[in-house]
Design a protein around this motif. Structure first.
Motif, PDB file in Angstrom:
ATOM      1  N   UNK A  40       0.836  -1.201   0.000  1.00 38.36           N
ATOM      2  CA  UNK A  40       0.000   0.000   0.000  1.00 38.36           C
ATOM      3  C   UNK A  40       0.869   1.249   0.000  1.00 38.36           C
ATOM      4  N   UNK A  41       1.923   1.252   0.806  1.00 41.19           N
ATOM      5  CA  UNK A  41       2.832   2.404   0.855  1.00 41.19           C
ATOM      6  C   UNK A  41       3.496   2.604  -0.504  1.00 41.19           C
ATOM      7  N   UNK A  46       3.932   5.710  -5.522  1.00 39.20           N
ATOM      8  CA  UNK A  46       3.892   5.755  -6.980  1.00 39.20           C
ATOM      9  C   UNK A  46       2.813   6.714  -7.468  1.00 39.20           C
ATOM     10  N   UNK A  47       1.642   6.657  -6.867  1.00 39.10           N
ATOM     11  CA  UNK A  47       0.547   7.553  -7.256  1.00 39.10           C
ATOM     12  C   UNK A  47       0.916   9.007  -6.986  1.00 39.10           C
ATOM     13  N   UNK A  48       1.548   9.277  -5.858  1.00 36.66           N
ATOM     14  CA  UNK A  48       1.973  10.647  -5.529  1.00 36.66           C
ATOM     15  C   UNK A  48       2.988  11.147  -6.526  1.00 36.66           C
ATOM     16  N   UNK A  53       4.464  14.580 -11.094  1.00 36.67           N
ATOM     17  CA  UNK A  53       5.090  14.702 -12.416  1.00 36.67           C
ATOM     18  C   UNK A  53       4.126  15.248 -13.465  1.00 36.67           C
ATOM     19  N   UNK A  54       2.839  15.042 -13.282  1.00 38.28           N
ATOM     20  CA  UNK A  54       1.853  15.518 -14.243  1.00 38.28           C
ATOM     21  C   UNK A  54       1.393  16.948 -13.964  1.00 38.28           C
ATOM     22  N   UNK A  55       1.739  17.482 -12.807  1.00 37.01           N
ATOM     23  CA  UNK A  55       1.304  18.825 -12.440  1.00 37.01           C
ATOM     24  C   UNK A  55       2.022  19.848 -13.315  1.00 37.01           C
ATOM     25  N   UNK A  56       1.300  20.891 -13.737  1.00 38.26           N
ATOM     26  CA  UNK A  56       1.950  21.927 -14.550  1.00 38.26           C
ATOM     27  C   UNK A  56       3.020  22.662 -13.744  1.00 38.26           C
ATOM     28  N   UNK A  57       4.080  23.008 -14.422  1.00 38.57           N
ATOM     29  CA  UNK A  57       5.227  23.676 -13.759  1.00 38.57           C
ATOM     30  C   UNK A  57       5.013  25.153 -13.693  1.00 38.57           C
TER      31      UNK A  57
END
Length: 57
Positions: A40-41, A46-48, A53-57
């Motif tokens: 789970x950790x 991985x999800x975090x 990484x997908x967040x706009x810079x």
């Protein structure tokens, strides 16, 4: 024929049934819980990372 059926029924119902005592392997259960928590950790990390990484810079 009735005598044979009656004899079979008497034989079946006169048998004694003995239950087995359930055995629990505490070490195995504990290790399974630890492995599940680690998985789970890892999945959460991985999800975090994917979200960061997908967040706009």
């Amino acid at each position: 024929m009735r005598k044979i059926i009656l004899l079979c029924l008497v034989a079946i119902f006169s048998m004694t049934v003995k239950a087995q005592i359930p055995v629990t392997d505490v070490a195995n259960v504990t290790q399974s819980i630890v492995n599940s928590i680690q998985q789970i950790v890892h999945t959460s990390t991985t999800a975090t990372n994917m979200i960061n990484n997908c967040a706009p810079v």
